[in-house]
Write a protein that holds these residues in place. Structure first.
Motif, PDB file in Angstrom:
ATOM      1  N   UNK A 138     -20.506 -25.306  44.408  1.00  0.00           N
ATOM      2  CA  UNK A 138     -20.308 -24.183  43.493  1.00  0.00           C
ATOM      3  C   UNK A 138     -20.907 -24.371  42.113  1.00  0.00           C
ATOM      4  N   UNK A 139     -21.627 -25.467  41.907  1.00  0.00           N
ATOM      5  CA  UNK A 139     -22.256 -25.698  40.613  1.00  0.00           C
ATOM      6  C   UNK A 139     -23.459 -24.799  40.399  1.00  0.00           C
ATOM      7  N   UNK A 140     -23.712 -24.484  39.131  1.00  0.00           N
ATOM      8  CA  UNK A 140     -24.879 -23.685  38.743  1.00  0.00           C
ATOM      9  C   UNK A 140     -25.886 -24.618  38.080  1.00  0.00           C
ATOM     10  N   UNK A 141     -27.040 -24.783  38.703  1.00  0.00           N
ATOM     11  CA  UNK A 141     -28.038 -25.720  38.199  1.00  0.00           C
ATOM     12  C   UNK A 141     -28.788 -25.088  37.033  1.00  0.00           C
ATOM     13  N   UNK A 142     -28.663 -25.713  35.873  1.00  0.00           N
ATOM     14  CA  UNK A 142     -29.313 -25.245  34.658  1.00  0.00           C
ATOM     15  C   UNK A 142     -30.745 -25.779  34.597  1.00  0.00           C
ATOM     16  N   UNK A 143     -30.910 -27.038  34.986  1.00  0.00           N
ATOM     17  CA  UNK A 143     -32.226 -27.673  34.907  1.00  0.00           C
ATOM     18  C   UNK A 143     -32.259 -28.916  35.782  1.00  0.00           C
ATOM     19  N   UNK A 144     -33.442 -29.196  36.320  1.00  0.00           N
ATOM     20  CA  UNK A 144     -33.737 -30.476  36.965  1.00  0.00           C
ATOM     21  C   UNK A 144     -34.678 -31.195  36.016  1.00  0.00           C
ATOM     22  N   UNK A 145     -34.270 -32.370  35.563  1.00  0.00           N
ATOM     23  CA  UNK A 145     -35.009 -33.038  34.510  1.00  0.00           C
ATOM     24  C   UNK A 145     -35.345 -34.451  34.953  1.00  0.00           C
ATOM     25  N   UNK A 146     -36.586 -34.881  34.650  1.00  0.00           N
ATOM     26  CA  UNK A 146     -37.135 -36.142  35.156  1.00  0.00           C
ATOM     27  C   UNK A 146     -37.825 -36.905  34.033  1.00  0.00           C
ATOM     28  N   UNK A 147     -37.769 -38.207  34.140  1.00  0.00           N
ATOM     29  CA  UNK A 147     -38.521 -39.051  33.230  1.00  0.00           C
ATOM     30  C   UNK A 147     -40.015 -38.845  33.468  1.00  0.00           C
ATOM     31  N   UNK A 150     -44.869 -36.998  39.468  1.00  0.00           N
ATOM     32  CA  UNK A 150     -46.117 -37.367  40.134  1.00  0.00           C
ATOM     33  C   UNK A 150     -46.724 -36.071  40.654  1.00  0.00           C
ATOM     34  N   UNK A 151     -47.468 -35.402  39.794  1.00  0.00           N
ATOM     35  CA  UNK A 151     -47.949 -34.052  40.070  1.00  0.00           C
ATOM     36  C   UNK A 151     -48.743 -33.946  41.365  1.00  0.00           C
ATOM     37  N   UNK A 152     -49.479 -34.988  41.725  1.00  0.00           N
ATOM     38  CA  UNK A 152     -50.318 -34.946  42.923  1.00  0.00           C
ATOM     39  C   UNK A 152     -49.501 -34.830  44.206  1.00  0.00           C
ATOM     40  N   UNK A 153     -48.193 -35.128  44.142  1.00  0.00           N
ATOM     41  CA  UNK A 153     -47.326 -35.005  45.321  1.00  0.00           C
ATOM     42  C   UNK A 153     -46.672 -33.626  45.418  1.00  0.00           C
ATOM     43  N   UNK A 154     -46.859 -32.788  44.401  1.00  0.00           N
ATOM     44  CA  UNK A 154     -46.451 -31.379  44.414  1.00  0.00           C
ATOM     45  C   UNK A 154     -44.946 -31.171  44.658  1.00  0.00           C
ATOM     46  N   UNK A 155     -44.121 -32.040  44.075  1.00  0.00           N
ATOM     47  CA  UNK A 155     -42.677 -31.925  44.222  1.00  0.00           C
ATOM     48  C   UNK A 155     -42.098 -30.647  43.653  1.00  0.00           C
ATOM     49  N   UNK A 156     -42.747 -30.082  42.642  1.00  0.00           N
ATOM     50  CA  UNK A 156     -42.243 -28.844  42.041  1.00  0.00           C
ATOM     51  C   UNK A 156     -42.223 -27.696  43.051  1.00  0.00           C
ATOM     52  N   UNK A 157     -43.090 -27.757  44.050  1.00  0.00           N
ATOM     53  CA  UNK A 157     -43.123 -26.691  45.052  1.00  0.00           C
ATOM     54  C   UNK A 157     -41.811 -26.606  45.829  1.00  0.00           C
ATOM     55  N   UNK A 158     -41.155 -27.744  46.081  1.00  0.00           N
ATOM     56  CA  UNK A 158     -39.868 -27.742  46.784  1.00  0.00           C
ATOM     57  C   UNK A 158     -38.739 -27.255  45.895  1.00  0.00           C
ATOM     58  N   UNK A 159     -38.973 -27.227  44.595  1.00  0.00           N
ATOM     59  CA  UNK A 159     -37.926 -26.864  43.639  1.00  0.00           C
ATOM     60  C   UNK A 159     -38.165 -25.492  43.011  1.00  0.00           C
ATOM     61  N   UNK A 160     -38.935 -24.655  43.691  1.00  0.00           N
ATOM     62  CA  UNK A 160     -39.187 -23.300  43.174  1.00  0.00           C
ATOM     63  C   UNK A 160     -37.852 -22.594  42.953  1.00  0.00           C
ATOM     64  N   UNK A 161     -37.764 -21.898  41.833  1.00  0.00           N
ATOM     65  CA  UNK A 161     -36.532 -21.188  41.496  1.00  0.00           C
ATOM     66  C   UNK A 161     -35.639 -21.968  40.546  1.00  0.00           C
ATOM     67  N   UNK A 162     -35.941 -23.254  40.332  1.00  0.00           N
ATOM     68  CA  UNK A 162     -35.174 -24.086  39.397  1.00  0.00           C
ATOM     69  C   UNK A 162     -36.038 -24.371  38.176  1.00  0.00           C
ATOM     70  N   UNK A 163     -35.387 -24.510  37.035  1.00  0.00           N
ATOM     71  CA  UNK A 163     -36.117 -24.942  35.847  1.00  0.00           C
ATOM     72  C   UNK A 163     -36.357 -26.448  35.964  1.00  0.00           C
ATOM     73  N   UNK A 164     -37.608 -26.849  35.870  1.00  0.00           N
ATOM     74  CA  UNK A 164     -37.988 -28.255  36.051  1.00  0.00           C
ATOM     75  C   UNK A 164     -38.681 -28.738  34.788  1.00  0.00           C
TER      76      UNK A 164
END
Length: 170
Positions: A138-147, A150-164
């Motif tokens: 039931x949590x509301x995700x405000x942001x996914x934040x990372x140190x 690795x852009x070449x692995x395209x992880x943001x594509x799996x997290x579409x809809x979330x603020x990254x």
């Protein structure tokens, strides 16, 4: 301060062909760790956060620091067999196999504003699995934040809809 100079590449770890991004040199240097924490706080801005979820295990370091600064709770997401109370789990794919994550059932309340933190965004599987656990509770995700990401692995594509947000890109 260039924080990238505190990230060490370890070739062929944990398996052949993987270049592991080692953050221990950054953690060892108090000034670098403080600057990284300050910069991660800047990524969050003035958003209301109730819970910071840290992903096992390297996500714990900064997630706990961020939680303290945000006056928020800290919740660990762990690998199987590490959490003592009643929990839920999810199995997911990652860049070099599969894994399972667990969270305590009472860790997040419906409507809690949640920041998810991990050290690296790679293929996005671990972060996506964590998002699923948080939302099942039931949590509301405000942001996914990372140190770092690795852009070449395209992880943001799996997290579409979330603020990254991430401090460093590779």
């Amino acid at each position: 301060m260039n924080l990238k100079r505190y990230i060490r590449d370890i070739p062929d770890f944990p398996s052949k062909g993987i270049v592991f991004k080692d953050i221990t040199p950054l953690l060892k240097d108090p000034l670098a760790m403080k600057q990284a924490t300050d910069a991660l706080m800047d990524l969050i801005g003035n958003q209301k956060i109730d819970i910071v979820v840290g992903i096992e295990s390297r996500g714990f370091f900064f997630a706990a620091l961020l939680a303290a600064r945000l006056n928020a709770g800290f919740v660990p997401v762990r690998k199987p067999g590490k959490l003592p109370a009643e929990k839920i789990s999810v199995t997911y794919d990652l860049e070099y196999g599969t894994d399972t994550l667990e969270i305590h059932k009472d860790a997040i309340q419906k409507g809690d504003k949640v920041l998810i933190h991990d050290d690296v965004l790679a293929t996005g599987g671990t972060a996506k699995a964590t998002c699923e656990l948080v939302e099942r509770l039931g949590g509301e995700i405000v942001q996914c934040n990372f140190l770092m990401a690795l852009d070449f692995l395209k992880g943001e594509e799996k997290l579409k809809g979330y603020e990254i947000r991430s401090l460093m890109q590779y």
